[in-house]
Design an enzyme around this catalytic site. Structure first.
Site, PDB file in Angstrom:
ATOM      1  N   ASP A  85       0.817  -1.220   0.000  1.00 20.23           N
ATOM      2  CA  ASP A  85       0.000   0.000   0.000  1.00 20.23           C
ATOM      3  C   ASP A  85       0.848   1.265   0.000  1.00 20.23           C
ATOM      4  OD1 ASP A  85       0.958  -0.314   2.604  1.00 20.23           O
ATOM      5  OD2 ASP A  85      -0.977  -0.887   3.424  1.00 20.23           O
ATOM      6  N   ASN A 154      -7.348  -2.423  14.182  1.00 22.41           N
ATOM      7  CA  ASN A 154      -8.759  -2.720  13.901  1.00 22.41           C
ATOM      8  C   ASN A 154      -8.913  -3.955  13.019  1.00 22.41           C
ATOM      9  OD1 ASN A 154      -7.849  -1.805  11.462  1.00 22.41           O
ATOM     10  ND2 ASN A 154      -9.323  -0.137  11.250  1.00 22.41           N
ATOM     11  N   HIS A 156      -7.157  -4.591  10.240  1.00 19.49           N
ATOM     12  CA  HIS A 156      -6.905  -4.431   8.800  1.00 19.49           C
ATOM     13  C   HIS A 156      -5.603  -5.107   8.383  1.00 19.49           C
ATOM     14  CE1 HIS A 156      -4.725  -0.275   9.390  1.00 19.49           C
ATOM     15  NE2 HIS A 156      -3.822  -1.204   9.213  1.00 19.49           N
ATOM     16  N   GLU A 161      -9.681  -1.725   5.281  1.00 20.64           N
ATOM     17  CA  GLU A 161     -10.340  -1.355   6.539  1.00 20.64           C
ATOM     18  C   GLU A 161     -11.666  -2.097   6.693  1.00 20.64           C
ATOM     19  OE1 GLU A 161      -8.533   0.335   8.475  1.00 20.64           O
ATOM     20  OE2 GLU A 161      -8.252   2.422   7.907  1.00 20.64           O
TER      21      GLU A 161
END
Ligand code: GLP
Length: 263
Positions: A85, A154, A156, A161
């Site tokens: 990413d 979280n 990811h 996400e």
């Protein structure tokens, strides 16, 4: 490697390697990456950025420097990796970009050709077109051999996400408030300064890798890691889709597995 790993099968699909601390994790993962380059040089590595990965790149540089000269040169020359990413909107030479991080932590210390360390171009005028171009470039390279993943607080992976479907492809995404807060230290501590968007490989490209290493260190990730190891796969925890892959190894330190000092 300074420690024998303890192995167990956390579930039907995820193999768990437990190590003492981030340094032992880094040594172990770096050795696996070098092995992968030797064993499957025709396929690119899939790489990540972030605090979990930093000690791994240090260990990789150290281990590479200890190889016989000719073998080290061969590995350098044949290197090929694709990162997961990149933030959208930062200039390519912005020190806060993932490209800059890979230059500082991997390309320069290992003496690699920067052209062989691929990332999406977050400064592209059309980020959606760039995400598509990056996906095609990875496909043309044969897809990822070994994919290394860090884990977001979280759940990811990459910048996928929650909630996140298993079929999503490489694309442009909006970052959650919690991810921008987690990544704020690189932006002077200000979550608002963290770009709001990023280009990320999707679960589809990640799960197409021949094998996957999920690397998790630190007590802060213990809660989310427990949920992922337990399953089932759910859009609310993107990393839980790794249960759909047959060759996933989770490499974690004792803190990430919820073991206290004496536990
Ligand atoms: C970041 C990145 C991921 C990284 C993960 C964990 O936001 N997009 O590629 O692996 O979150 O980061 P860290 O290792 O800093 O906790």
């Amino acid at each position: 490697m300074n420690q024998e790993p303890r192995c167990s099968s956390a579930s039907s699909s995820l193999e768990l390697i437990e190590l003492s601390d981030p340094s032992a994790v880094a040594d172990h993962v770096a050795a696996l990456l070098l092995n992968e380059r030797r064993r499957r040089p025709e396929l690119p590595l899939g790489l990540a950025t972030g605090r979990t990965m930093d000690p791994i790149y240090l260990a990789l540089a150290r281990q590479l420097s200890l190889l016989p000269f000719a073998e080290g040169e061969r590995l350098r020359e044949r290197w090929l990796s694709f990162n997961l990413d990149e933030y959208v909107g930062l200039a390519a030479d912005d020190p806060r970009s993932f490209r800059a991080a890979m230059m500082a932590r991997l390309v320069l210390p290992l003496g690699l050709d920067p052209e062989r360390v691929r990332l999406p171009d977050g400064s592209a005028a059309d980020p959606d077109a760039e995400a598509n171009r990056y996906r095609c470039e990875l496909e043309a390279a044969g897809g990822v051999g070994l994919q290394v993943l860090g884990l977001g607080l979280n759940g990811h992976v990459g910048f996928n996400e929650p909630p996140c479907d298993v079929g999503v492809r490489c694309r442009c995404v909006n970052l959650s408030a919690s991810t921008r807060a987690a990544n704020a230290p690189a932006f002077g501590g200000n979550p608002e300064a963290v770009p709001a968007r990023a280009i990320t490989l999707g679960l589809r490209e990640i799960l197409a890798a021949r094998s996957i290493l999920l690397v998790v260190t630190g007590a802060a990730k213990a809660g989310v890691l427990r949920w992922i190891l337990q399953g089932p796969a759910t859009p609310e925890l993107p990393a839980s889709w790794l249960h759909r892959h047959r060759r996933v190894m989770v490499v974690a330190d004792r803190a990430a597995l919820g073991c206290g000092e004496n536990g």
